[in-house]
Motif scaffolding. Structure first.
Motif, PDB file in Angstrom:
ATOM      1  N   ALA A  61      -6.350  -4.461  -0.001  1.00  0.00           N
ATOM      2  CA  ALA A  61      -4.850  -4.733  -0.434  1.00  0.00           C
ATOM      3  C   ALA A  61      -4.521  -3.622  -1.076  1.00  0.00           C
ATOM      4  N   ASP A  62      -3.274  -3.089  -1.104  1.00  0.00           N
ATOM      5  CA  ASP A  62      -2.887  -2.066  -1.944  1.00  0.00           C
ATOM      6  C   ASP A  62      -1.542  -2.597  -2.700  1.00  0.00           C
ATOM      7  N   TYR A  63      -1.311  -1.966  -4.048  1.00  0.00           N
ATOM      8  CA  TYR A  63      -0.356  -2.477  -4.819  1.00  0.00           C
ATOM      9  C   TYR A  63       0.648  -1.412  -5.137  1.00  0.00           C
ATOM     10  N   ALA A  64       2.066  -2.077  -5.535  1.00  0.00           N
ATOM     11  CA  ALA A  64       3.161  -1.212  -6.232  1.00  0.00           C
ATOM     12  C   ALA A  64       2.629  -1.044  -7.518  1.00  0.00           C
ATOM     13  N   ASP A  65       2.858   0.039  -8.130  1.00  0.00           N
ATOM     14  CA  ASP A  65       2.498   0.373  -9.530  1.00  0.00           C
ATOM     15  C   ASP A  65       3.097  -0.684 -10.596  1.00  0.00           C
TER      16      ASP A  65
END
Length: 128
Positions: A61-65
């Motif tokens: 999973a990658d995320y918005a800052d």
């Protein structure tokens, strides 16, 4: 094709937590990368988290800052379900939250957000 239904939204005080659930129906759920988005009144739809297939029998999973370190996205392929755990909520997190899916084997064009399918959204309101 997949149908998506979000739940778990509601009213919470600043600093509190909520867990959103996205239930998917249809075939081959594991073939879909899944995303969480939100849209606040008068603002553009924002990508929060994407759970992608690594090609090695796992997802990442990658995320918005804006949500990194506070929100955690996960999926349970056995239950055809995706989750968004939201902690340390702020009033600026108030928005309609959407679940979306991208078929990795789709031969056509994805939409402007890189997705094929969308749920109808669930409202999260964070009071100060």
């Amino acid at each position: 094709q997949v149908q998506l239904v979000e739940s778990g939204g509601g009213l919470v005080q600043a600093g509190g937590s909520l867990r959103l659930t996205c239930a998917a129906s249809g075939r081959s759920f594991s073939n879909y990368d899944m995303g969480w988005f939100r849209q606040a009144p008068g603002k553009e739809r924002e990508s929060l988290a994407t759970i992608r297939w690594t090609g090695r029998n796992t997802y990442y999973a990658d995320y918005a800052d804006s949500v990194k370190g506070r929100f955690t996205a996960s999926r349970d392929n056995a239950k055809n379900t995706v989750y968004l755990q939201m902690n340390s909520l702020k009033p600026e997190d108030t928005a309609v939250y959407y679940c979306a899916a991208r078929d990795r084997y789709y031969s056509g064009s994805y939409d402007g957000y890189g997705m094929n399918y969308w749920g109808k959204g669930t409202l999260v309101t964070v009071s100060s």
